[in-house]
Design an enzyme around this catalytic site. Sequence first.
Site, PDB file in Angstrom:
ATOM      1  N   HIS A 146       0.868  -1.092  -0.112  1.00 26.04           N
ATOM      2  CA  HIS A 146      -0.062   0.010  -0.001  1.00 26.04           C
ATOM      3  C   HIS A 146       0.772   1.284   0.004  1.00 26.04           C
ATOM      4  O   HIS A 146       2.098   1.211  -0.004  1.00 26.04           O
ATOM      5  CB  HIS A 146      -0.915  -0.020   1.164  1.00 26.04           C
ATOM      6  N   GLU A 181       5.565   7.911   6.648  1.00 24.09           N
ATOM      7  CA  GLU A 181       5.032   7.115   7.611  1.00 24.09           C
ATOM      8  C   GLU A 181       6.480   6.914   8.484  1.00 24.09           C
ATOM      9  O   GLU A 181       7.477   6.272   7.937  1.00 24.09           O
ATOM     10  CB  GLU A 181       4.789   5.488   7.167  1.00 24.09           C
ATOM     11  N   HIS A 217      10.744  22.785  29.740  1.00 26.31           N
ATOM     12  CA  HIS A 217      11.331  23.076  28.545  1.00 26.31           C
ATOM     13  C   HIS A 217      10.067  23.385  27.436  1.00 26.31           C
ATOM     14  O   HIS A 217       8.884  23.186  27.922  1.00 26.31           O
ATOM     15  CB  HIS A 217      12.198  21.854  27.775  1.00 26.31           C
ATOM     16  N   HIS A 262       9.370  23.627  22.746  1.00 22.67           N
ATOM     17  CA  HIS A 262       9.948  23.172  21.571  1.00 22.67           C
ATOM     18  C   HIS A 262       9.836  24.388  20.525  1.00 22.67           C
ATOM     19  O   HIS A 262       8.494  24.862  20.281  1.00 22.67           O
ATOM     20  CB  HIS A 262       9.533  21.905  20.948  1.00 22.67           C
ATOM     21  N   GLU A 290       4.297  18.675  19.907  1.00 25.36           N
ATOM     22  CA  GLU A 290       4.954  17.445  20.307  1.00 25.36           C
ATOM     23  C   GLU A 290       3.822  16.227  20.248  1.00 25.36           C
ATOM     24  O   GLU A 290       2.905  16.650  21.048  1.00 25.36           O
ATOM     25  CB  GLU A 290       5.725  17.570  21.482  1.00 25.36           C
ATOM     26  N   HIS A 313       6.567  22.873  29.341  1.00 26.40           N
ATOM     27  CA  HIS A 313       5.972  21.664  29.964  1.00 26.40           C
ATOM     28  C   HIS A 313       7.249  20.753  30.665  1.00 26.40           C
ATOM     29  O   HIS A 313       8.347  21.031  30.243  1.00 26.40           O
ATOM     30  CB  HIS A 313       5.450  20.607  28.706  1.00 26.40           C
ATOM     31  N   GLU A 368       9.025  11.309  22.117  1.00 29.95           N
ATOM     32  CA  GLU A 368       8.640  12.608  21.681  1.00 29.95           C
ATOM     33  C   GLU A 368       8.563  12.472  20.029  1.00 29.95           C
ATOM     34  O   GLU A 368       9.961  12.485  19.584  1.00 29.95           O
ATOM     35  CB  GLU A 368       9.400  13.740  22.390  1.00 29.95           C
TER      36      GLU A 368
END
Length: 397
Positions: free
Chosen positions: A103, A109, A281, A283, A288, A327, A341
């Site tokens: 597929h 992915e 921290h 990002h 995330e 977070h 993460e």
Amino acid sequence: MNNAPKQHGTTPPIPQPIRSDGAGGVDLGPRDVIRDLENPDMLVPPVTDAGLLPNLKFSFSDTSMTLNHGGWSREITVREMPIATTLAGVNMSLKPGGVRELHWHQQAEWSYMLLGSARITSVDQDGRNFIADVGPGDLWYFPPGIPHSIQGLEEGCEFLLVFDDGNFSDLNTLSISDWFAHTPKEVLSANFGVPQSAFQSIPSGQVYIYQDEVPGSIKSQEIDSPYGTVPQSFKYQLLAQKPIKTPGGSVRIVDSSNFPISKTIAAALVEVKPGAMRELHWHPNNDEWQYYLTGQGRMTVFAGNGTARTFDYRAGDVGYIPFALGHYIQNTGNQTLWFLEMFKSDRFVDMSLNQWMALTPRELVQSNLHVGPELLDALRKEKWSVVSYPGFFFQRK
Ligand code: MN
Ligand code: MN
């Protein structure tokens, strides 16, 4: 007033929505005590929680399983978790010989093998092919539109798939069986130059997952391409990477800098020992998407303007943090917490609160926060993603 139901020796204590300062009250009404036990920080939020933050937790245990003879799958998309727009995840298991059929899809992915092993295959747009066996801790990445397959080996396997679009559903991909079923046989005949009788047994619709025999050795299945193999491997052995170790745990980072084909998904595999914490921290690139592998933890997300909310996670749960929100994650159990993460990005990047403060003029930090040398002298110029200090750790009361 103490109307709490009587408790018996062997059953866990029934948690009540009462904070240590006395706020709240006993819940005698209909309730799901097992859920309350799993979410102590929702039942009794820390006093620092405030305001309205969307739900940032969803468990694979709350999804619907798709069962096939060759295995199973379940997914968390924006249907399940509306905030999670950048990435979607699929948890899949294949029996020995079970095949996720040939597929492709519009999304990239990225995958992490949890248990067992599988054989993955692909062919790129230039006719260069790829075949590899993947085991625990191995990753793979198939670029958008590039066709592929996954087959369980001797012991079967379970893995996590992550797609760079929160709307993605693995049940809605482009499958070879589906296309054959929806192409007139005279067209198939003309395309391949064989009689229509060659197609008399093709599946009548999408197969998705099916049971097959365990394949032979990789050598026995190799197909020689006149164009060679793919120039950038679709496989990466994350556990073979030397981790960045700090007191409290470790981090392994994988993105297009060390796994060049992975241009749209970056990730970190984080280990947080008991008593330790993934530091405060954020990002500066994207949202995330987290997957909890072992242990248990709690995360508080700070969203500015006086808002913060705490969630509890355990193995099999997914967490989400919108772009740039602050977070941290504390290990709340007795065993090591491992989680992933993931980001829709070509690079893993994070901003450390501690490092930022350490590299900012002392006077500014001092006058802004009304802090003294005790804190200022302890700030660290080097980033420690996972922190742990003797005598300073989370203890649930
Ligand atoms: Mn796929
Ligand atoms: Mn993070």
